[in-house]
Scaffold this motif. Structure first.
Motif, PDB file in Angstrom:
ATOM      1  N   UNK A   1       0.822  -1.202   0.000  1.00 12.37           N
ATOM      2  CA  UNK A   1       0.000   0.000   0.000  1.00 12.37           C
ATOM      3  C   UNK A   1       0.861   1.258   0.000  1.00 12.37           C
ATOM      4  N   UNK A   2       1.984   1.212   0.721  1.00 13.58           N
ATOM      5  CA  UNK A   2       2.902   2.358   0.715  1.00 13.58           C
ATOM      6  C   UNK A   2       3.473   2.581  -0.686  1.00 13.58           C
ATOM      7  N   UNK A   3       3.780   1.481  -1.375  1.00 12.55           N
ATOM      8  CA  UNK A   3       4.285   1.600  -2.748  1.00 12.55           C
ATOM      9  C   UNK A   3       3.210   2.162  -3.671  1.00 12.55           C
ATOM     10  N   UNK A   4       1.970   1.714  -3.485  1.00 13.13           N
ATOM     11  CA  UNK A   4       0.863   2.245  -4.277  1.00 13.13           C
ATOM     12  C   UNK A   4       0.722   3.750  -4.055  1.00 13.13           C
ATOM     13  N   UNK A   5       0.832   4.144  -2.781  1.00 11.44           N
ATOM     14  CA  UNK A   5       0.689   5.556  -2.443  1.00 11.44           C
ATOM     15  C   UNK A   5       1.792   6.377  -3.121  1.00 11.44           C
ATOM     16  N   UNK A   6       3.018   5.844  -3.108  1.00 12.77           N
ATOM     17  CA  UNK A   6       4.139   6.553  -3.725  1.00 12.77           C
ATOM     18  C   UNK A   6       3.947   6.684  -5.230  1.00 12.77           C
ATOM     19  N   UNK A   7       3.577   5.567  -5.888  1.00 10.64           N
ATOM     20  CA  UNK A   7       3.383   5.607  -7.345  1.00 10.64           C
ATOM     21  C   UNK A   7       2.240   6.534  -7.709  1.00 10.64           C
ATOM     22  N   UNK A   8       1.149   6.480  -6.928  1.00 11.99           N
ATOM     23  CA  UNK A   8       0.008   7.358  -7.198  1.00 11.99           C
ATOM     24  C   UNK A   8       0.413   8.817  -7.088  1.00 11.99           C
ATOM     25  N   UNK A   9       1.220   9.140  -6.073  1.00  9.58           N
ATOM     26  CA  UNK A   9       1.662  10.516  -5.891  1.00  9.58           C
ATOM     27  C   UNK A   9       2.560  10.950  -7.042  1.00  9.58           C
ATOM     28  N   UNK A  10       3.444  10.029  -7.487  1.00 12.98           N
ATOM     29  CA  UNK A  10       4.332  10.362  -8.597  1.00 12.98           C
ATOM     30  C   UNK A  10       3.543  10.563  -9.886  1.00 12.98           C
ATOM     31  N   UNK A  11       2.540   9.718 -10.114  1.00 15.32           N
ATOM     32  CA  UNK A  11       1.712   9.883 -11.309  1.00 15.32           C
ATOM     33  C   UNK A  11       0.992  11.219 -11.292  1.00 15.32           C
ATOM     34  N   UNK A  12       0.453  11.565 -10.128  1.00 16.78           N
ATOM     35  CA  UNK A  12      -0.332  12.793 -10.011  1.00 16.78           C
ATOM     36  C   UNK A  12       0.560  14.032 -10.079  1.00 16.78           C
ATOM     37  N   UNK A  13       1.631  14.013  -9.285  1.00 15.19           N
ATOM     38  CA  UNK A  13       2.473  15.205  -9.176  1.00 15.19           C
ATOM     39  C   UNK A  13       3.521  15.299 -10.280  1.00 15.19           C
ATOM     40  N   UNK A  14       3.995  14.159 -10.769  1.00 19.10           N
ATOM     41  CA  UNK A  14       5.037  14.163 -11.785  1.00 19.10           C
ATOM     42  C   UNK A  14       4.483  14.182 -13.197  1.00 19.10           C
ATOM     43  N   UNK A  15       3.997  13.030 -13.646  1.00 19.49           N
ATOM     44  CA  UNK A  15       3.470  12.916 -15.015  1.00 19.49           C
ATOM     45  C   UNK A  15       2.291  13.856 -15.226  1.00 19.49           C
ATOM     46  N   UNK A  16       1.426  13.947 -14.219  1.00 19.55           N
ATOM     47  CA  UNK A  16       0.252  14.807 -14.350  1.00 19.55           C
ATOM     48  C   UNK A  16       0.622  16.263 -14.587  1.00 19.55           C
ATOM     49  N   UNK A  17       1.608  16.756 -13.854  1.00 23.08           N
ATOM     50  CA  UNK A  17       2.025  18.144 -14.025  1.00 23.08           C
ATOM     51  C   UNK A  17       2.688  18.369 -15.377  1.00 23.08           C
TER      52      UNK A  17
END
Length: 247
Positions: A44-60
């Protein structure tokens, strides 16, 4: 061995060994559940990290690309038709990225808790697949973060299965939590399944759901018949600690 005392001593010795073995089995089961919960927490921690990277990184990055393409459109530099296609692709990529990010680890679960997260999940999955999803909840206690995540993941997997495999058009979700028990029910009107399928290791993700529930000392039961829909029921008994954790 020719006396009653010898027999009595042997019986007592065997009884003590049985008790020791039973205690070792109980301790082993508790250790396995603890280990399973730790592994799941890491996932779940890994999911949270990937989700944050997708949102903040690729999304931006995609947002910046869309803004740049829009600015080029205003200045009239490229072919308008090609630019429209590029903008549409970028918008679709951004939308898909955000959806993947939310489904991997929805921020609403961390920020607002289980019920708002389930309401969001029901609305998004219902609208996307044009089906009716009803949510009923009765929580008289606060659940800890891990238990909330457990309930969310089971509901998420059950909804996905009902849509993808059972072709359901209506899903009914019920969550009840008291000081001594947590009950979760997900019922659909899909095509149903045989008992053999529901009990098999390949049963549409049911095995993974059972393992997760078992790590919390609970049970997952499936009631289904071909053509009669399916009901998944999760029961976890115990006491609710001060922080809301099932113990």
């Amino acid at each position: 061995m020719n006396s009653e005392k010898d027999i009595s001593d042997l019986v007592n010795e065997l009884s003590q060994k049985q008790q020791k073995i039973a205690q070792e089995l109980l301790t082993g089961n508790q250790q396995m559940r603890t280990l399973a919960k730790r592994v799941w927490r890491v996932q779940e921690d890994e999911r949270k990290y990937i989700a944050r990277e997708l949102h903040d990184g690729v999304g931006q990055l995609l947002t910046a690309l869309i803004n740049q393409l829009q600015q080029m459109y205003k200045e009239g530099q490229p072919d308008p038709k090609e630019l429209d296609e590029a903008l549409n692709l970028a918008r679709q990529a951004l939308s898909d990225t955000r959806e993947i990010s939310r489904l991997m680890r929805p921020r609403i679960l961390d920020d607002l808790g289980l019920i708002p997260a389930l309401q969001w999940l029901s609305r998004v999955m219902g609208e996307k697949n044009s089906i009716k999803i009803d949510l009923h909840e009765q929580l008289s206690v606060n659940l800890d973060d891990e238990t909330q995540t457990l309930v969310f993941r089971v509901v998420q997997e059950a909804i996905t299965n009902a849509i993808k495999h059972a072709h359901a058009t209506h899903i009914d979700i019920t969550v009840i939590a008291t000081e001594r028990m947590l009950v979760l029910k997900i019922k659909d009107n899909g095509v149903g399944m045989t008992k053999e399928t529901s009990e098999s290791a390949e049963g549409f993700g049911l095995s993974a759901m059972r393992d997760r529930v078992a790590a919390f000392g609970g049970q997952l039961m499936v009631e289904s018949q071909p053509g009669e829909g399916c009901e998944i029921k999760v029961v976890i008994t115990g006491s609710i600690g001060e922080g809301g954790a099932l113990t």
